[in-house]
Write a protein that holds these residues in place. Structure first.
Motif, short mmCIF file in Angstrom:
data_model
loop_
_atom_site.label_atom_id
_atom_site.label_comp_id
_atom_site.label_asym_id
_atom_site.label_seq_id
_atom_site.Cartn_x
_atom_site.Cartn_y
_atom_site.Cartn_z
N LEU A 44 0.86 -1.18 0.00
CA LEU A 44 0.00 0.00 0.00
C LEU A 44 0.90 1.23 0.00
CD1 LEU A 44 -2.88 1.21 0.24
CD2 LEU A 44 -2.59 1.12 2.72
N TYR A 45 0.79 2.04 -1.06
CA TYR A 45 1.65 3.22 -1.19
C TYR A 45 0.80 4.48 -1.10
CZ TYR A 45 4.79 -0.28 -3.24
OH TYR A 45 5.57 -1.39 -3.47
N THR A 46 1.35 5.50 -0.46
CA THR A 46 0.69 6.80 -0.36
C THR A 46 1.48 7.82 -1.16
OG1 THR A 46 -0.09 6.27 1.87
CG2 THR A 46 -0.16 8.57 1.21
N CYS A 47 0.83 8.39 -2.19
CA CYS A 47 1.50 9.35 -3.07
C CYS A 47 1.30 10.78 -2.56
CB CYS A 47 0.98 9.20 -4.49
SG CYS A 47 1.27 7.55 -5.19
N PHE A 62 8.93 -2.51 -10.79
CA PHE A 62 8.68 -1.12 -10.40
C PHE A 62 7.35 -0.65 -10.98
CE2 PHE A 62 13.30 -1.60 -10.54
CZ PHE A 62 13.69 -1.04 -9.33
N ILE A 63 6.79 0.36 -10.35
CA ILE A 63 5.57 0.98 -10.88
C ILE A 63 5.69 2.49 -10.67
CG2 ILE A 63 4.29 0.62 -8.71
CD1 ILE A 63 1.79 0.22 -10.54
N LEU A 64 5.35 3.24 -11.72
CA LEU A 64 5.45 4.69 -11.61
C LEU A 64 4.06 5.32 -11.54
CD1 LEU A 64 4.84 6.52 -14.42
CD2 LEU A 64 6.97 5.52 -15.12
N GLN A 74 6.42 9.63 -9.06
CA GLN A 74 6.94 8.80 -7.97
C GLN A 74 7.06 7.36 -8.45
OE1 GLN A 74 4.20 10.41 -4.65
NE2 GLN A 74 6.04 9.77 -3.55
N VAL A 75 8.18 6.73 -8.12
CA VAL A 75 8.44 5.35 -8.53
C VAL A 75 8.53 4.49 -7.27
CG1 VAL A 75 9.91 3.83 -9.88
CG2 VAL A 75 9.75 6.25 -10.48
N TRP A 76 7.85 3.33 -7.31
CA TRP A 76 7.83 2.42 -6.15
C TRP A 76 8.40 1.07 -6.56
CZ3 TRP A 76 6.41 5.20 -2.00
CH2 TRP A 76 5.56 6.30 -2.19
N SER A 77 9.08 0.42 -5.63
CA SER A 77 9.66 -0.90 -5.87
C SER A 77 8.87 -1.94 -5.11
CB SER A 77 11.12 -0.92 -5.40
OG SER A 77 11.61 -2.25 -5.38
N LEU A 78 8.56 -3.07 -5.78
CA LEU A 78 7.82 -4.14 -5.11
C LEU A 78 8.75 -5.00 -4.25
CD1 LEU A 78 5.44 -3.36 -7.01
CD2 LEU A 78 4.88 -5.79 -7.02
N GLU A 79 9.99 -5.16 -4.71
CA GLU A 79 10.93 -6.00 -3.96
C GLU A 79 11.46 -5.28 -2.72
OE1 GLU A 79 13.98 -7.44 -6.54
OE2 GLU A 79 12.78 -9.16 -7.16
N GLN A 80 11.65 -3.95 -2.82
CA GLN A 80 12.17 -3.16 -1.70
C GLN A 80 11.19 -2.02 -1.41
OE1 GLN A 80 15.97 -2.57 -3.94
NE2 GLN A 80 16.91 -3.00 -1.96
N PRO A 81 10.17 -2.27 -0.60
CA PRO A 81 9.13 -1.23 -0.34
C PRO A 81 9.69 0.04 0.27
CG PRO A 81 8.44 -3.40 0.44
CD PRO A 81 9.87 -3.53 0.08
N GLU A 82 10.83 -0.07 0.97
CA GLU A 82 11.39 1.12 1.61
C GLU A 82 12.12 2.02 0.60
OE1 GLU A 82 14.41 -2.11 1.63
OE2 GLU A 82 12.29 -1.95 2.19
N TRP A 83 12.46 1.46 -0.60
CA TRP A 83 13.14 2.24 -1.63
C TRP A 83 12.13 3.17 -2.31
CZ3 TRP A 83 12.42 2.86 -6.87
CH2 TRP A 83 13.47 3.44 -7.60
N THR A 84 12.50 4.43 -2.47
CA THR A 84 11.60 5.38 -3.13
C THR A 84 12.38 6.22 -4.14
OG1 THR A 84 11.95 7.03 -1.41
CG2 THR A 84 10.02 5.58 -1.17
N CYS A 85 11.65 6.76 -5.09
CA CYS A 85 12.25 7.62 -6.11
C CYS A 85 11.23 8.69 -6.47
CB CYS A 85 12.63 6.80 -7.34
SG CYS A 85 13.07 7.79 -8.78
N VAL A 122 19.43 3.55 -12.79
CA VAL A 122 20.66 2.81 -12.48
C VAL A 122 21.82 3.76 -12.19
CG1 VAL A 122 22.28 1.06 -13.30
CG2 VAL A 122 19.86 0.90 -13.92
N THR A 123 22.10 4.66 -13.14
CA THR A 123 23.25 5.58 -12.99
C THR A 123 22.84 6.95 -12.45
OG1 THR A 123 23.01 6.42 -15.25
CG2 THR A 123 24.35 4.45 -14.95
N LYS A 124 21.53 7.19 -12.33
CA LYS A 124 20.99 8.50 -11.89
C LYS A 124 21.37 9.63 -12.84
CE LYS A 124 20.93 7.21 -7.00
NZ LYS A 124 21.37 7.56 -5.64
N SER A 125 21.69 9.27 -14.07
CA SER A 125 22.04 10.29 -15.07
C SER A 125 20.76 10.84 -15.71
CB SER A 125 22.94 9.70 -16.14
OG SER A 125 22.27 8.65 -16.83
N VAL A 126 20.87 12.03 -16.28
CA VAL A 126 19.74 12.69 -16.94
C VAL A 126 20.20 13.17 -18.32
CG1 VAL A 126 18.10 14.59 -16.81
CG2 VAL A 126 18.84 13.47 -14.71
#
Length: 447
Positions: A44-47, A62-64, A74-85, A122-126
């Motif tokens: 359960l994610y809160t945006c 992942f789901i955006l 906002q991007v959420w990870s299913l394997e690591q719920p604590e990871w956020t982007c 992955v590289t956080k490049s833009v």
């Protein structure tokens, strides 16, 4: 068939994951991820704000969630719920966000189509892509995920840029012979890029990956042109739906018309099987003297049953007259798609909202006409077999296959009106959506 209970959702933001294991749904600013088999809540994610679009990554990890009003993804990870982007476009604004085929890059489009930004998880490049054109379908990835074709507008002229998705380097850049490019789409075999002009001009062009123009197609002049387009899964046929209420099918060798399918207002059963939905209203029986009074609520509740009848003879198809004073008139072929086995093609003519036309691709002729009581809102092929599901904003689900047609009532409250549907990637379930609710219909394996 088994139906789940009803769950809340908003704006039809419900999607199966590509691997078929998860079901994501949004209700305003909350996103729920469920297990497809048990429908138990996994995450359960809160945006930060009301979500306006969601998309799974290709590997379902992942789901955006896009919040266009705030310019945030906002991007959420299913394997690591604590990871956020969190991706913030800031003053540039945001009008769309989508995954690249590798599931590790996100492409966001700024307001007024100022630029497209490629964000790497992955590289956080833009990196930035300039001059994107505002069009209905301005970018499209090849099915193998190697290339991205992007429509651009420079110096009042249309161009196409082809990028390699592994490096995001420009591979090819060429101009197109279009006045106002409306969209582009790769063939399923990734060999041919189809480009079409705005509805004001009938103009279709086909390009190879290296920018060579293979063919051009123009059916007529001085009238509204192309409304819809669909490649066959084998890439052998390209179907074009036009505002003149016809579907033209081109072959992949000469790019000439193989067959032209009209949508007449009357049809004889000698040329196609005609299924017509018949509604049966239940009769209200007289009150029994021994029965309790007043009647219980369950007895007062009744639903209209429906079934299909095969029509023999000529049938008149109900038509609506488009308003000439309004833009985007309700006429022409809006729905067009091939079955996964390449055997059938379905089409819908907008000024015949109750009719669905199914064509036999091998025989190049019409196979079936489906006449519904209500307006057809959505129709989709099963991903693995020639089986078509459709809905009409009623409490029923309709299924067609070469063996026949069936109408199934959703065992839910009368207020649950199905106006959108989505097949599970395995074809063993269908997601049904009303205005603010959803349920899952599980199909038996032998159905």
């Amino acid at each position: 068939m088994n139906f789940s209970e009803l769950f809340k959702q908003s704006n039809h933001l419900c999607k199966f994951s590509p691997n078929g294991q998860y079901l994501a749904s949004c209700a305003h600013y909350r996103m729920v991820v469920r297990d497809v088999r048990t429908l138990q809540i996994l995450q359960l994610y809160t945006c930060l704000d009301t979500v306006q679009s969601i998309e799974w990554s290709s590997d379902s990890m992942f789901i955006l969630c896009s919040m266009y009003k705030r310019g945030i993804v906002q991007v959420w990870s299913l394997e690591q719920p604590e990871w956020t982007c969190k991706i913030d476009e800031g003053s540039a604004g945001l009008i769309s966000a989508r995954w690249s085929p590798d599931g590790r890059h996100i492409l966001t489009t700024a307001e007024f189509h100022l630029r497209i930004t490629v964000w790497s998880l992955v590289t956080k490049s833009v990196s930035y892509i300039k001059y994107p054109k505002e069009a209905k379908q301005a970018m499209h990835f090849t099915k193998d995920g190697k290339y991205l074709a992007l429509a651009e507008r420079r110096d009042c002229k249309d161009f196409i840029s082809v990028f390699a998705c592994n490096t995001w380097q420009l591979v090819k850049h060429f101009d197109t012979n279009t006045r106002d490019l409306a969209g582009l789409e790769w063939s399923p075999d990734s060999r041919v890029l189809c480009v079409w002009d705005s509805i004001l001009e009938y103009n279709l062009l086909l390009y190879s990956v290296d920018g060579r123009c293979l063919a051009t197609f123009k059916a007529y002049d001085y009238a509204l042109g192309i409304k819809s387009l669909a490649w066959s899964p084998s890439s052998q046929f390209l179907a074009i739906g036009s505002f003149d209420q016809k579907v033209r099918v081109l072959n992949h060798v000469t790019w000439k018309t193989v067959v032209e399918h009209p949508h007449p207002s009357s049809l004889d059963s000698s040329s196609a099987v005609i299924y017509k939905e018949i509604e049966q209203k239940p009769q209200l029986l007289g009150h029994d003297a021994d029965a309790p009074w007043p009647p219980t609520a369950s007895k007062l509740m009744f639903t209209i049953q429906s079934k299909y009848e095969v029509v023999d003879g000529t049938v008149q198809i109900p038509t609506t007259k488009p308003d000439p004073d309004k833009a985007n008139p309700r006429v022409g072929i809006s729905l067009l798609s091939f079955s996964p086995d390449n055997r059938y093609m379905v089409s819908k003519n907008d000024n015949m909202p109750n009719a669905l036309w199914i064509w036999d691709v091998q025989k190049l002729s019409q196979a079936v006409l489906l006449l519904q009581v209500g307006n057809i809102k959505s129709a989709q092929w099963d991903p693995h077999q020639p089986r078509l599901a459709m809905c009409t904003s009623s409490n029923k689900l309709y299924l067609w296959s070469p063996t026949g047609c069936v109408s199934v009532e959703v065992p839910a409250e009368a207020s649950f009106q199905v106006n959108s549907l989505q097949w599970h990637p395995d074809g063993n379930a269908i997601l049904l959506m009303s205005k603010d609710q959803m349920c899952v219909c599980f199909l038996a394996d032998d159905s």
